[in-house]
Design a protein around this motif. Structure first.
Motif, mmCIF file in Angstrom:
data_model
loop_
_atom_site.group_PDB
_atom_site.id
_atom_site.type_symbol
_atom_site.label_atom_id
_atom_site.label_comp_id
_atom_site.label_asym_id
_atom_site.label_seq_id
_atom_site.Cartn_x
_atom_site.Cartn_y
_atom_site.Cartn_z
ATOM 1 N N ILE A 1 0.833 -1.204 0.000
ATOM 2 C CA ILE A 1 0.000 0.000 0.000
ATOM 3 C C ILE A 1 0.871 1.260 0.000
ATOM 4 O O ILE A 1 0.596 2.227 -0.725
ATOM 5 C CB ILE A 1 -0.950 -0.024 1.216
ATOM 6 C CG1 ILE A 1 -2.068 -1.057 0.985
ATOM 7 C CG2 ILE A 1 -1.547 1.358 1.481
ATOM 8 C CD1 ILE A 1 -2.954 -1.280 2.187
ATOM 9 N N ALA A 2 1.936 1.235 0.812
ATOM 10 C CA ALA A 2 2.820 2.397 0.886
ATOM 11 C C ALA A 2 3.477 2.680 -0.456
ATOM 12 O O ALA A 2 3.647 3.846 -0.848
ATOM 13 C CB ALA A 2 3.883 2.168 1.955
ATOM 14 N N ARG A 3 3.846 1.621 -1.189
ATOM 15 C CA ARG A 3 4.461 1.811 -2.506
ATOM 16 C C ARG A 3 3.448 2.317 -3.525
ATOM 17 O O ARG A 3 3.727 3.248 -4.287
ATOM 18 C CB ARG A 3 5.083 0.498 -2.990
ATOM 19 C CG ARG A 3 6.346 0.079 -2.263
ATOM 20 C CD ARG A 3 7.051 -1.044 -3.007
ATOM 21 N NE ARG A 3 6.202 -2.225 -3.140
ATOM 22 C CZ ARG A 3 6.156 -3.219 -2.246
ATOM 23 N NH1 ARG A 3 6.900 -3.159 -1.144
ATOM 24 N NH2 ARG A 3 5.376 -4.259 -2.438
ATOM 25 N N LEU A 4 2.271 1.710 -3.523
ATOM 26 C CA LEU A 4 1.279 2.041 -4.539
ATOM 27 C C LEU A 4 0.703 3.435 -4.344
ATOM 28 O O LEU A 4 0.425 4.151 -5.319
ATOM 29 C CB LEU A 4 0.156 1.002 -4.523
ATOM 30 C CG LEU A 4 -0.892 1.098 -5.630
ATOM 31 C CD1 LEU A 4 -0.244 0.972 -7.007
ATOM 32 C CD2 LEU A 4 -1.965 0.020 -5.454
ATOM 33 N N TYR A 5 0.523 3.834 -3.091
ATOM 34 C CA TYR A 5 -0.094 5.136 -2.799
ATOM 35 C C TYR A 5 0.912 6.080 -2.131
ATOM 36 O O TYR A 5 0.555 6.862 -1.247
ATOM 37 C CB TYR A 5 -1.323 4.933 -1.901
ATOM 38 C CG TYR A 5 -2.346 4.020 -2.524
ATOM 39 C CD1 TYR A 5 -3.163 4.460 -3.571
ATOM 40 C CD2 TYR A 5 -2.477 2.696 -2.111
ATOM 41 C CE1 TYR A 5 -4.086 3.623 -4.170
ATOM 42 C CE2 TYR A 5 -3.399 1.849 -2.697
ATOM 43 C CZ TYR A 5 -4.192 2.312 -3.731
ATOM 44 O OH TYR A 5 -5.115 1.474 -4.319
ATOM 45 N N HIS A 6 2.143 5.997 -2.597
ATOM 46 C CA HIS A 6 3.237 6.753 -1.990
ATOM 47 C C HIS A 6 2.960 8.256 -1.960
ATOM 48 O O HIS A 6 3.305 8.947 -0.985
ATOM 49 C CB HIS A 6 4.538 6.484 -2.759
ATOM 50 C CG HIS A 6 5.729 7.199 -2.208
ATOM 51 N ND1 HIS A 6 6.315 6.846 -1.007
ATOM 52 C CD2 HIS A 6 6.436 8.275 -2.673
ATOM 53 C CE1 HIS A 6 7.335 7.654 -0.755
ATOM 54 N NE2 HIS A 6 7.433 8.529 -1.748
ATOM 55 N N PHE A 7 2.332 8.766 -3.000
ATOM 56 C CA PHE A 7 2.098 10.203 -3.095
ATOM 57 C C PHE A 7 0.671 10.587 -2.688
ATOM 58 O O PHE A 7 0.232 11.707 -2.974
ATOM 59 C CB PHE A 7 2.372 10.687 -4.521
ATOM 60 C CG PHE A 7 3.797 10.468 -4.952
ATOM 61 C CD1 PHE A 7 4.821 11.251 -4.435
ATOM 62 C CD2 PHE A 7 4.129 9.457 -5.852
ATOM 63 C CE1 PHE A 7 6.137 11.059 -4.821
ATOM 64 C CE2 PHE A 7 5.441 9.248 -6.243
ATOM 65 C CZ PHE A 7 6.460 10.052 -5.717
ATOM 66 N N ARG A 8 -0.027 9.666 -2.026
ATOM 67 C CA ARG A 8 -1.411 9.938 -1.599
ATOM 68 C C ARG A 8 -1.529 9.731 -0.084
ATOM 69 O O ARG A 8 -2.221 8.838 0.397
ATOM 70 C CB ARG A 8 -2.385 9.037 -2.354
ATOM 71 C CG ARG A 8 -2.419 9.269 -3.856
ATOM 72 C CD ARG A 8 -3.442 8.367 -4.529
ATOM 73 N NE ARG A 8 -4.800 8.654 -4.074
ATOM 74 C CZ ARG A 8 -5.857 7.919 -4.421
ATOM 75 N NH1 ARG A 8 -5.703 6.871 -5.197
ATOM 76 N NH2 ARG A 8 -7.061 8.226 -3.970
ATOM 77 N N GLY A 9 -0.831 10.589 0.650
ATOM 78 C CA GLY A 9 -0.806 10.455 2.100
ATOM 79 C C GLY A 9 -2.182 10.561 2.735
ATOM 80 O O GLY A 9 -2.501 9.832 3.674
ATOM 81 N N VAL A 10 -3.026 11.460 2.229
ATOM 82 C CA VAL A 10 -4.372 11.625 2.778
ATOM 83 C C VAL A 10 -5.185 10.358 2.569
ATOM 84 O O VAL A 10 -5.915 9.901 3.458
ATOM 85 C CB VAL A 10 -5.083 12.832 2.147
ATOM 86 C CG1 VAL A 10 -6.538 12.903 2.596
ATOM 87 C CG2 VAL A 10 -4.359 14.125 2.509
ATOM 88 N N PHE A 11 -5.042 9.752 1.375
ATOM 89 C CA PHE A 11 -5.799 8.530 1.120
ATOM 90 C C PHE A 11 -5.286 7.374 1.977
ATOM 91 O O PHE A 11 -6.068 6.550 2.446
ATOM 92 C CB PHE A 11 -5.721 8.153 -0.362
ATOM 93 C CG PHE A 11 -6.493 6.905 -0.681
ATOM 94 C CD1 PHE A 11 -7.864 6.856 -0.512
ATOM 95 C CD2 PHE A 11 -5.842 5.757 -1.132
ATOM 96 C CE1 PHE A 11 -8.584 5.697 -0.787
ATOM 97 C CE2 PHE A 11 -6.548 4.603 -1.418
ATOM 98 C CZ PHE A 11 -7.925 4.576 -1.244
ATOM 99 N N ARG A 12 -3.975 7.297 2.206
ATOM 100 C CA ARG A 12 -3.443 6.251 3.083
ATOM 101 C C ARG A 12 -4.031 6.390 4.492
ATOM 102 O O ARG A 12 -4.318 5.401 5.160
ATOM 103 C CB ARG A 12 -1.916 6.296 3.132
ATOM 104 C CG ARG A 12 -1.240 5.885 1.838
ATOM 105 C CD ARG A 12 0.201 5.435 2.065
ATOM 106 N NE ARG A 12 0.977 6.376 2.837
ATOM 107 C CZ ARG A 12 1.626 7.422 2.337
ATOM 108 N NH1 ARG A 12 1.578 7.669 1.030
ATOM 109 N NH2 ARG A 12 2.332 8.230 3.116
ATOM 110 N N SER A 13 -4.226 7.628 4.904
ATOM 111 C CA SER A 13 -4.868 7.865 6.202
ATOM 112 C C SER A 13 -6.303 7.357 6.184
ATOM 113 O O SER A 13 -6.769 6.752 7.162
ATOM 114 C CB SER A 13 -4.835 9.357 6.532
ATOM 115 O OG SER A 13 -5.537 9.619 7.722
#
Length: 227
Positions: A87-99
């Motif tokens: 998940i961290a690799r795939l959404y590396h530039f989407r910090g808000v979505f990772r939250s």
């Protein structure tokens, strides 16, 4: 056998989405394969777990691979850390979505995209673990015994309560599984606080991700209700 009464995962969102799309609880399939798998997961997690007092559900796939509870804990943590790393690799530039992903995992919100993603990662991880079962006699026996219990359980039932969906379901008894070589294993009572900080997120994923395989959640996903 023990009966569990609780809220369906994301029950308020499930209720709202079913209402918006004209779906009703009484038209859901009864005791289908998805439900049997979820009841097996919950039975292993709550009652017949060979390694932990209360586990995650993954442990049934580790029988015959992990000789004791510490080894099983490491395996569960590794599998779920793999999910977090992906998940961290795939959404590396989407910090808000990772939250939002983590908040959906813990039911603080019910983001539709996040529900899809967690369900997909659960399915992918279980697919990798299932490959080992046909080559593992102990795991095959444990799975056979678990599903023998599940076949005898009543179907899950649902009812609406004030814009929410509640459920009643049963899990099997630990006495119904013959543990074989597992009988001498000392089971661990794993709590989040006993783990190092760098492992706590992986354990939280492990203990929560099974809810994305819930039959009613899957029903909504399969019917494209959450799109």
């Amino acid at each position: 056998m023990e009966t569990i009464h609780s809220e369906v995962p994301f029950g308020h969102a499930v209720y709202l989405e079913l209402q918006l799309h004209g779906q009703t609880l009484d038209r859901l399939p009864v005791k289908n394969k998805i439900e049997e798998r979820y009841l097996a997961w919950e039975t292993v997690r709550r009652k017949t777990n060979p390694y932990f007092v209360v586990g995650t559900g993954f442990e049934g796939y580790l029988v015959g691979i992990c000789p004791d509870a510490p080894a099983a804990l490491e395996a569960v943590l590794a599998a779920n850390q793999h999910i977090l790393d992906a998940i961290a690799r795939l959404y590396h530039f989407r910090g808000v979505f990772r939250s939002r992903l983590m908040r959906t995992l813990t039911r603080e919100c019910s983001d539709p995209e996040a529900v899809h993603i967690w369900s997909a990662y659960l399915g992918a991880e279980l697919g990798k673990l299932r490959v080992n079962i046909p080559r593992n006699k102990e795991a095959t026996q444990f799975q056979t015994q678990t599903y023998r219990i599940v076949k005898a359980l009543p179907a899950m039932s649902y009812h609406k309560v004030h814009g929410d969906v509640m459920q009643d379901y049963a899990v099997g008894s630990a006495d119904e599984v013959t543990p074989g070589t597992l009988r001498n294993i000392t089971r661990l009572n794993v709590e989040l606080g006993m783990l190092p900080a760098q492992q706590q997120d992986a354990w939280q994923v492990a203990t929560c991700i099974g809810e994305f395989g819930h039959p009613l959640v899957r029903e909504c996903l399969d019917r494209d209700v959450w799109n």
